[in-house]
Write an enzyme that holds these catalytic residues in place. Structure first.
Site, short mmCIF file in Angstrom:
data_model
loop_
_atom_site.label_atom_id
_atom_site.label_comp_id
_atom_site.label_asym_id
_atom_site.label_seq_id
_atom_site.Cartn_x
_atom_site.Cartn_y
_atom_site.Cartn_z
CG PHE A 90 7.79 -2.37 0.51
CD1 PHE A 90 7.08 -3.55 0.69
CD2 PHE A 90 9.15 -2.46 0.20
CE1 PHE A 90 7.69 -4.79 0.58
CE2 PHE A 90 9.78 -3.69 0.07
CZ PHE A 90 9.05 -4.87 0.25
CB SER A 136 -0.94 0.01 1.20
OG SER A 136 -0.22 -0.16 2.40
CG HIS A 137 1.58 3.49 2.74
ND1 HIS A 137 0.48 2.69 2.86
CD2 HIS A 137 1.20 4.71 3.17
CE1 HIS A 137 -0.54 3.41 3.32
NE2 HIS A 137 -0.12 4.64 3.52
CG ASN A 138 7.57 1.04 -2.47
OD1 ASN A 138 8.54 1.17 -1.74
ND2 ASN A 138 7.62 0.36 -3.60
#
Length: 338
Positions: free
Chosen positions: A105, A92-94
């Site tokens: 991430f 979802s986040h990187n």
């Protein structure tokens, strides 16, 4: 954005009325009309400030396993590795961060999947020098709320009270999964926005609201609220402050950090010989100087001397994990060597 835009964004990040006509309720608070509220929120969506209005769920309560992952990547391979990792539906986040571990991430996998097995799928990528799994050992706080109104800034002090949640084991049924699939969708900005979800689920709006309140009470749904795009609203100095806390003080320090309104996330995570920091806290500021000053103010109150701020220098991916949406992932196709 004018002051009313900022006030509206503050309001709907904190609370969103779970009623048939929520924009009427919001309009009353600001002594304006529902039409003005809806028009402004639609404009904020169009310009990319307002990312989503939906239910925000707790990954672990839904039976998902997740971890923060830090990688050291050869600099000239960073973009190609990041783009391949981004293809995983559980990422979802990187971000690129200014550290030897330059790629960070989050990876989440559904019930029945093995996190390490999924992470190992990335081993075929060229340029990865080190991988450190950093799962949550203790969660002290999670919940981003960006203060849009400068004059209303909180003092940098541990003033927030932790929300009490009933400790109930939750095993989602097929009905629950249908609810979650529906409630995680971005809400339309219309007079009666919950009608669509209720109709899709074949229930009344009241039944929908009752279910949402129940999910919130047991911590399955953290809240129903707006999510903003940090960078578009000026919060470009997103700092992960990592602290080296003595073992016997981790719980106390974590609880203290979680009480700072400026801290959006706070966790205990494992250490490694080349990574001694065990408590992580996220802050969102407009400049690096402001973030450094905030970290020093926090440090003066929690009395932990050894800390670092890792700023995100590039955002490769930022999205929401879609729960109970079947997606398989493999890196079987040839990955360019360059």
């Amino acid at each position: 954005m004018d002051e009313l835009d900022k006030e509206l964004l503050n309001e709907i990040q904190w609370t969103f009325p779970l009623v048939t006509r929520p924009f009427d309720e919001i309009a009353k608070k600001f002594d304006t009309t529902p039409e003005i509220v809806k028009r402004r929120l639609k404009q904020l969506k169009e310009i990319g400030v307002l990312r989503q209005l939906s239910a925000i769920f707790d990954t672990r309560k839904l039976g998902y396993t997740s971890s923060l992952v830090a990688m050291e990547i050869e600099h000239d391979k960073l973009e190609s590795v990041a783009s391949q990792i981004n293809r995983h539906p559980g990422v979802s986040h990187n971000y690129e961060r200014d550290h030897q571990f330059n790629l960070w991430f989050t990876l989440a996998v559904p019930p029945g999947s093995d996190l390490k097995t999924e992470l190992d799928k990335f081993n075929v990528l060229k340029g990865i020098k080190k991988v450190r799994m950093l799962p949550t050992l203790q969660l002290f706080k999670i919940g981003v709320k960006l203060d849009m109104v400068d004059e209303k800034k909180h003092d940098v002090a541990p003033t927030e009270e932790k929300k009490e949640i009933k400790n109930v084991k939750f095993e989602p049924t097929e009905e629950d999964k249908n609810f979650i699939r529906e409630l995680q969708k971005d809400m339309d900005i219309v007079d009666e926005p919950f009608v669509k979800a209720a109709n899709n689920l074949g229930i009344t709006e009241n039944e929908l609201f009752e279910k949402m309140k129940h999910y919130e009470e047991i911590g399955v749904m953290r809240r129903f609220a707006a999510i903003l795009r940090h960078r578009q609203v000026g919060f470009t100095a997103n700092g992960m402050i990592v602290w080296k806390v003595p073992e016997d003080k981790i719980s106390d320090v974590g609880a203290q950090l979680g009480a700072f309104p400026q801290v959006s996330h706070c966790y205990e995570r494992p250490t490694y010989p080349d990574w001694p920091y065990n408590v992580f806290s996220m802050i969102h500021c407009k400049t690096h100087d402001e973030a450094n000053e905030m970290a020093k103010t926090i440090q003066d109150q929690i009395h932990v001397d050894d800390y670092k701020i890792l700023f995100s220098s590039r955002e490769f991916k930022k999205t929401r994990v879609e729960y109970f949406v079947e997606n398989s992932f493999s890196l079987e196709e040839k990955v360019p060597a360059s």
